[in-house]
Design a protein around this motif. Structure first.
Motif, short mmCIF file in Angstrom:
data_model
loop_
_atom_site.label_atom_id
_atom_site.label_comp_id
_atom_site.label_asym_id
_atom_site.label_seq_id
_atom_site.Cartn_x
_atom_site.Cartn_y
_atom_site.Cartn_z
N VAL A 1 -7.85 11.51 -2.06
CA VAL A 1 -7.05 10.88 -0.93
C VAL A 1 -6.57 9.62 -1.14
O VAL A 1 -5.46 9.17 -0.74
CB VAL A 1 -8.04 10.95 0.46
N GLY A 2 -7.17 8.72 -1.74
CA GLY A 2 -6.73 7.37 -2.18
C GLY A 2 -5.64 7.36 -3.06
O GLY A 2 -4.70 6.77 -2.81
N ALA B 1 -2.61 8.48 -0.82
CA ALA B 1 -2.20 7.40 -0.01
C ALA B 1 -1.40 6.47 -0.78
O ALA B 1 -0.39 5.88 -0.15
CB ALA B 1 -3.49 6.91 0.57
N ALA C 1 1.95 7.82 -1.22
CA ALA C 1 2.50 7.93 -0.10
C ALA C 1 3.21 6.54 0.55
O ALA C 1 4.30 6.32 0.88
CB ALA C 1 1.70 8.41 1.21
N PHE C 2 2.37 5.33 -0.13
CA PHE C 2 2.75 4.20 0.21
C PHE C 2 3.97 3.69 -0.60
O PHE C 2 4.88 2.80 -0.31
CB PHE C 2 1.42 3.07 -0.10
N THR D 1 5.66 10.34 -1.27
CA THR D 1 5.40 11.56 -0.14
C THR D 1 5.95 11.05 0.97
O THR D 1 5.52 10.30 1.72
CB THR D 1 3.86 11.79 0.13
N ILE E 1 3.25 16.27 3.20
CA ILE E 1 1.86 15.78 3.71
C ILE E 1 1.01 17.07 4.07
O ILE E 1 -0.31 16.93 3.80
CB ILE E 1 2.29 14.82 4.73
#
Length: 77
Positions: free
Chosen positions: A34-35, A38, A41-42, A46, A52
């Motif tokens: 998940v990290g 993330a 995505a940052f 994504t 997502i």
């Protein structure tokens, strides 16, 4: 665009399995994956809601497979 969806469908689940095998803990494997998602995505890789959702589905499937893998290992010993 198809490559992104195929990657989102396969890679997060495989990463959960890999990190679970390395750390011997499926929760930590899930958190590490998940990290990574993330962070991507940052950075902007994504960027759509359907992507997502596919990532989340793959994470769930990988987490489920990691649980099955652990149960099978317990039965063998």
């Amino acid at each position: 665009m198809v490559i992104r969806y195929l990657s989102a469908l396969i890679l997060p689940g495989l990463l959960v399995l890999l990190f679970t095998r390395v750390t011997y803990n499926r929760i930590i494997g899930l958190v590490l994956t998940v990290g990574l998602i993330a962070a991507s995505a940052f950075k902007g890789y994504t960027n759509t809601i359907p992507l997502i959702v596919v990532d989340a589905f793959s994470l769930t499937a990988g987490f489920w497979l990691a649980a099955k893998m652990k149960q099978r290992a317990v039965k063998r010993s």
